[in-house]
Write an enzyme that holds these catalytic residues in place. Structure first.
Site, mmCIF file in Angstrom:
data_model
loop_
_atom_site.group_PDB
_atom_site.id
_atom_site.type_symbol
_atom_site.label_atom_id
_atom_site.label_comp_id
_atom_site.label_asym_id
_atom_site.label_seq_id
_atom_site.Cartn_x
_atom_site.Cartn_y
_atom_site.Cartn_z
ATOM 1 N N HIS A 31 -2.548 9.760 -0.022
ATOM 2 C CA HIS A 31 -1.379 9.322 -0.624
ATOM 3 C C HIS A 31 -0.415 10.433 -1.296
ATOM 4 O O HIS A 31 -0.640 10.628 -2.335
ATOM 5 C CB HIS A 31 -1.452 8.131 -1.651
ATOM 6 C CG HIS A 31 -1.836 6.715 -1.072
ATOM 7 N ND1 HIS A 31 -2.389 5.865 -1.534
ATOM 8 C CD2 HIS A 31 -1.533 6.500 0.209
ATOM 9 C CE1 HIS A 31 -2.604 4.818 -0.831
ATOM 10 N NE2 HIS A 31 -2.279 5.099 0.357
ATOM 11 N N CYS A 66 -13.448 8.452 2.662
ATOM 12 C CA CYS A 66 -14.304 9.150 1.600
ATOM 13 C C CYS A 66 -15.599 8.496 1.523
ATOM 14 O O CYS A 66 -15.739 7.248 1.085
ATOM 15 C CB CYS A 66 -13.502 9.224 0.029
ATOM 16 S SG CYS A 66 -14.391 9.811 -1.176
ATOM 17 N N GLU A 69 -7.452 0.758 -0.200
ATOM 18 C CA GLU A 69 -8.932 0.731 -0.437
ATOM 19 C C GLU A 69 -9.537 -0.495 -0.795
ATOM 20 O O GLU A 69 -10.658 -0.955 -0.437
ATOM 21 C CB GLU A 69 -9.148 1.713 -1.677
ATOM 22 C CG GLU A 69 -10.702 1.884 -1.863
ATOM 23 C CD GLU A 69 -10.760 2.616 -3.207
ATOM 24 O OE1 GLU A 69 -10.283 3.717 -3.488
ATOM 25 O OE2 GLU A 69 -11.755 2.368 -3.865
HETATM 26 FE FE1 SF4 Z 1 -11.168 11.639 -3.926
HETATM 27 FE FE2 SF4 Z 1 -12.890 10.000 -3.005
HETATM 28 FE FE3 SF4 Z 1 -12.384 9.913 -5.585
HETATM 29 FE FE4 SF4 Z 1 -10.652 8.961 -3.851
HETATM 30 S S1 SF4 Z 1 -12.651 8.191 -3.978
HETATM 31 S S2 SF4 Z 1 -10.051 10.160 -5.639
HETATM 32 S S3 SF4 Z 1 -10.916 10.658 -2.038
HETATM 33 S S4 SF4 Z 1 -13.288 11.708 -4.210
#
Ligand code: SF4
Length: 436
Positions: free
Chosen positions: A168, A223, A253
């Site tokens: 994002h 991720c 998400e």
């Molecule tokens: Fe970064 Fe993964 Fe945390 Fe999202 S879940 S902020 S992509 S480390």
């Protein structure tokens, strides 16, 4: 903080400027050939652009001396026509700002712009929060798209589609788009059999099934820490548990995690949602969370859940990820000492928005900015110390640009406040590895 005064100089009339345009100088060239870099130009141009003016940046040639000895000044130059030399308004101080207009009617605007930036010139300190900027999951996702773009160029230009924003951040998306990536909202925009990347935020099993149905070649840039939450959702749902998913409804998400066990999952946004929660078996409740929530607020939400359902249990390890937690701690370390907090990040970046909320909750004025062009002079009035951080999806270059722009307003002291160091690395999937 010291204030600069405004005075007049003359500028080269040969630089024609189309009617209606304003030129913000990024360089002032003096009659003796010496140059003054006006690094505040992106902020000045950004504020004028946001007010609806057509703005370009470039070099302004001065015809007479008059800048202070350390080659720093604030200058506005208003010409009656593009071909006639006019007055240049200058604020002699410790920064450099210049605005040139081709129409007399725009002159008051230029003068007001110079005046507002001149008022906030002077020495300033930036407390630079660390860790900041890209996390391991974001780096991995961007690397995947870059690697595929490189590979596809070598294979005759096959297109690389990406479902949703890979991360994002507006700048990341613009950069990858320029390099050939094609971002789509849904898979029906992708031709059958094409190559598609799933974003760092993850997708539901329903999206995976749709990709298979359309025979798409999928490279998954989810991720690993999001994938972990998906696995938890599946595991607890298979055990017959109800899943309370704490997160923001509608966030990609959350949609992906919810999709792992839609019949067993309910999404709650805050402690206020607990009252209306009706779950079949109070002894079989598991809570999971979005990875990018505010740590303290989530603790309150979990406490409210446990008050209502004392037997509710969490996963084995925290779902809020290391990068989110680290940036929140880093922000807290600078917020207490800052008059103003600036968070680099896009409006749809959950972890960046949480940082702004946290700073404001602590009583410090805070703004979310895409880049330094969003900074406004009135934010800096009477501000001697700025706390600066970048969310996990904001490129590091934006931090340097912001420091450079602030340095254009006067001597800048930068003090980095390191709360922890990060060395997390997630290897990309084999299909998305770069040739080293
Ligand atoms: Fe970064 Fe993964 Fe945390 Fe999202 S879940 S902020 S992509 S480390």
């Amino acid at each position: 903080m010291s204030r600069s005064s405004v005075s007049r100089y003359a500028a080269d009339p040969s630089a024609a400027l189309p009617a209606g345009r304003m030129l913000v100088a990024d360089i002032l060239r003096r009659p003796d050939g010496r140059v003054l870099s006006c690094s505040a130009a992106p902020m000045v141009a950004g504020a004028l652009g946001a007010a609806g003016h057509q703005v370009v940046t470039g070099t302004v040639h001065l015809l007479e001396e008059g800048l202070d000895s350390d080659l720093r000044a604030a200058v506005a130059h208003a010409t009656a026509s593009a071909r006639r030399a006019g007055d240049v308004l200058g604020a002699e101080g410790s920064g450099g700002v210049a605005v040139v207009v081709a129409e007399a009617g725009l002159r008051p605007v230029a003068e007001a712009a110079v005046g507002s930036w001149a008022q906030v010139m002077g020495p300033r300190t930036v407390l630079l929060a660390s860790p900041r900027s890209f996390c391991a999951g974001v780096e991995r996702a961007i690397d995947v798209v870059e690697a595929l773009l490189e590979q596809q160029h070598g294979l005759g230009g096959r297109q690389v589609f990406v479902r949703k924003q890979i991360v994002h951040n507006t700048h990341v998306i613009a950069d990858l788009t320029e390099r050939g990536a094609v971002f789509v909202e849904e898979l029906d925009e992708v031709p059958p059999g094409a190559l598609v990347v799933f974003s760092a935020h993850g997708v539901s099993p329903q999206v995976r099934a749709e990709a298979a149905r359309r025979s798409l070649q999928v490279v998954d840039a989810t991720c690993p820490l999001v994938t972990k939450v998906h696995a938890e959702a599946r595991r607890y749902a298979e055990r017959g548990n109800s899943i309370v998913l704490i997160g923001h409804a509608g966030h990609e998400e959350v949609e992906g995690t919810y999709g792992e066990a839609p019949d067993a999952t309910v999404v709650v946004g805050s402690a206020w949602d607990m009252a209306g929660l009706d779950l079949p078996d109070p002894s079989k409740i598991t809570y999971l969370t979005q990875t990018t929530l505010a740590v303290d607020e989530t603790r309150e939400t979990i406490a409210a859940l446990k008050k209502r359902f004392p037997q509710a249990r969490g996963p084995g390890s925290e779902d809020i990820c290391y990068a989110t937690t680290n940036r929140q701690h880093a922000l807290q370390a600078v917020t207490a000492q800052a008059d103003l907090v600036l968070v680099l990040g896009s409006e749809n970046s959950s972890n960046s928005v949480r940082l702004v909320e946290l700073a404001r909750k602590a009583g410090t004025p805070a703004h979310l900015i895409e880049d330094c062009s969003r900074i406004r002079p009135d934010w800096l009035r009477d501000v001697a110390t700025v706390g600066l951080i970048a969310g996990a999806s904001a490129p590091p270059a934006l931090v340097q640009d912001t420091l450079s722009a602030l340095a254009g307003l006067g001597p800048l002291t930068v003090r980095e406040q390191i709360t922890t160091t990060e060395d997390t690395y997630f290897a990309p999937p084999s299909a998305g590895r770069k040739n080293r």
